[in-house]
Design a protein around this motif. Structure first.
Motif, PDB file in Angstrom:
ATOM      1  N   SER A  75       0.721  -1.265   0.106  1.00  0.00           N
ATOM      2  CA  SER A  75       0.066   0.037  -0.054  1.00  0.00           C
ATOM      3  C   SER A  75       0.731   1.224  -0.092  1.00  0.00           C
ATOM      4  N   LYS A  76       2.231   1.054   0.037  1.00  0.00           N
ATOM      5  CA  LYS A  76       2.932   2.180   0.026  1.00  0.00           C
ATOM      6  C   LYS A  76       2.959   2.783  -1.308  1.00  0.00           C
ATOM      7  N   LEU A  77       2.983   2.196  -2.280  1.00  0.00           N
ATOM      8  CA  LEU A  77       3.035   2.641  -3.793  1.00  0.00           C
ATOM      9  C   LEU A  77       1.964   2.014  -4.492  1.00  0.00           C
ATOM     10  N   PRO A  78       0.824   2.480  -4.070  1.00  0.00           N
ATOM     11  CA  PRO A  78      -0.558   2.034  -4.704  1.00  0.00           C
ATOM     12  C   PRO A  78      -0.539   2.274  -6.370  1.00  0.00           C
ATOM     13  N   PHE A  79      -0.736   1.088  -7.095  1.00  0.00           N
ATOM     14  CA  PHE A  79      -1.069   1.131  -8.392  1.00  0.00           C
ATOM     15  C   PHE A  79      -1.730   0.036  -9.069  1.00  0.00           C
ATOM     16  N   SER A 102      -1.673   6.541  -7.539  1.00  0.00           N
ATOM     17  CA  SER A 102      -1.990   7.836  -6.971  1.00  0.00           C
ATOM     18  C   SER A 102      -0.568   8.234  -6.269  1.00  0.00           C
ATOM     19  N   PHE A 103       0.619   8.169  -7.273  1.00  0.00           N
ATOM     20  CA  PHE A 103       1.717   8.600  -6.509  1.00  0.00           C
ATOM     21  C   PHE A 103       1.874   9.969  -6.562  1.00  0.00           C
ATOM     22  N   ASN A 104       2.627  10.693  -5.359  1.00  0.00           N
ATOM     23  CA  ASN A 104       2.734  12.038  -5.299  1.00  0.00           C
ATOM     24  C   ASN A 104       3.723  12.480  -6.408  1.00  0.00           C
ATOM     25  N   PRO A 105       3.363  13.861  -6.669  1.00  0.00           N
ATOM     26  CA  PRO A 105       4.264  14.411  -7.933  1.00  0.00           C
ATOM     27  C   PRO A 105       5.641  14.156  -8.122  1.00  0.00           C
ATOM     28  N   MET A 106       6.338  14.244  -7.091  1.00  0.00           N
ATOM     29  CA  MET A 106       7.747  13.925  -7.047  1.00  0.00           C
ATOM     30  C   MET A 106       7.949  12.423  -7.267  1.00  0.00           C
ATOM     31  N   MET A 107       7.187  11.524  -6.872  1.00  0.00           N
ATOM     32  CA  MET A 107       7.527  10.141  -7.308  1.00  0.00           C
ATOM     33  C   MET A 107       6.944   9.928  -8.670  1.00  0.00           C
ATOM     34  N   ALA A 108       5.890  10.583  -9.253  1.00  0.00           N
ATOM     35  CA  ALA A 108       5.470  10.400 -10.250  1.00  0.00           C
ATOM     36  C   ALA A 108       6.439  10.767 -11.416  1.00  0.00           C
ATOM     37  N   MET A 109       7.051  11.981 -11.336  1.00  0.00           N
ATOM     38  CA  MET A 109       8.170  12.527 -11.903  1.00  0.00           C
ATOM     39  C   MET A 109       9.345  11.609 -12.142  1.00  0.00           C
ATOM     40  N   VAL A 111       9.400   8.442 -11.748  1.00  0.00           N
ATOM     41  CA  VAL A 111       8.994   6.873 -12.326  1.00  0.00           C
ATOM     42  C   VAL A 111       8.301   6.880 -13.665  1.00  0.00           C
ATOM     43  N   LYS A 112       7.882   7.961 -14.161  1.00  0.00           N
ATOM     44  CA  LYS A 112       7.021   8.216 -15.291  1.00  0.00           C
ATOM     45  C   LYS A 112       7.894   7.491 -16.604  1.00  0.00           C
ATOM     46  N   LYS A 113       8.981   7.912 -16.771  1.00  0.00           N
ATOM     47  CA  LYS A 113       9.708   7.527 -17.823  1.00  0.00           C
ATOM     48  C   LYS A 113      10.187   6.012 -17.939  1.00  0.00           C
ATOM     49  N   PRO A 114      10.658   5.429 -16.736  1.00  0.00           N
ATOM     50  CA  PRO A 114      10.875   4.112 -16.917  1.00  0.00           C
ATOM     51  C   PRO A 114       9.331   3.117 -16.970  1.00  0.00           C
ATOM     52  N   LEU A 115       8.499   3.644 -16.244  1.00  0.00           N
ATOM     53  CA  LEU A 115       7.167   2.803 -16.212  1.00  0.00           C
ATOM     54  C   LEU A 115       6.607   2.989 -17.724  1.00  0.00           C
ATOM     55  N   THR A 116       6.806   4.160 -18.394  1.00  0.00           N
ATOM     56  CA  THR A 116       6.259   4.225 -19.726  1.00  0.00           C
ATOM     57  C   THR A 116       7.029   3.342 -20.742  1.00  0.00           C
ATOM     58  N   LYS A 117       8.309   3.062 -20.504  1.00  0.00           N
ATOM     59  CA  LYS A 117       9.252   2.089 -21.103  1.00  0.00           C
ATOM     60  C   LYS A 117       8.669   0.564 -20.959  1.00  0.00           C
ATOM     61  N   PHE A 118       8.327   0.615 -19.606  1.00  0.00           N
ATOM     62  CA  PHE A 118       8.072  -0.922 -19.293  1.00  0.00           C
ATOM     63  C   PHE A 118       6.588  -1.199 -19.707  1.00  0.00           C
TER      64      PHE A 118
END
Length: 129
Positions: A75-79, A102-109, A111-118
């Motif tokens: 639940s620390k990183l819900p997705f 529902s990542f916070n804006p800093m976390m989202a920034m 992880v967005k690129k590696p997650l998009t690639k994933f």
């Protein structure tokens, strides 16, 4: 943060694709080449990619022949990661992967690129089935 993969065509019926995705062991075939760990444990699996922490995904929801949704075990990183399936013909389906968090804006920034690639890699590997 939401990431939507491309909608692709897979040479499988919606039923076959649904059954493929609900068998969690099959996700190993979809993982990127830099996978360092993959273990299935009941209704969940854990995977590790080079340079990233290990992630455990749990089967959250299944709608027969149209949706398979996995979610974070922590639940620390819900997705959630959902595969939405639409049958096109007897042996052809369209599928789209959607990542929602529902990542916070800093976390989202971060992880967005590696997650998009994933998501792109999972999509490409699904297309090869």
């Amino acid at each position: 943060m939401n990431i939507e993969g491309n909608t692709i065509t897979v040479k499988k019926s919606a039923k076959d694709l649904y059954e493929f995705l609900t068998n969690l062991e099959n996700f190993e075939q979809l993982m990127p080449e830099e996978k360092e760990k993959f273990e299935v444990d009941g209704e969940s699996f854990i995977f590790g990619l080079k340079g990233m922490p290990e992630i455990r995904l749990v089967m959250k929801e299944k709608t027969e022949y149209s949706n398979v949704t996995l979610g974070a075990a922590s639940s620390k990183l819900p997705f959630t990661l959902a595969a939405n399936i639409d049958e096109v013909a007897e042996n052809e389906s369209k599928v789209q992967l959607k990542f929602e968090s529902s990542f916070n804006p800093m976390m989202a920034m971060m992880v967005k690129k590696p997650l998009t690639k994933f998501i792109e890699t999972l999509t490409e590997n699904l297309e090869k089935l």
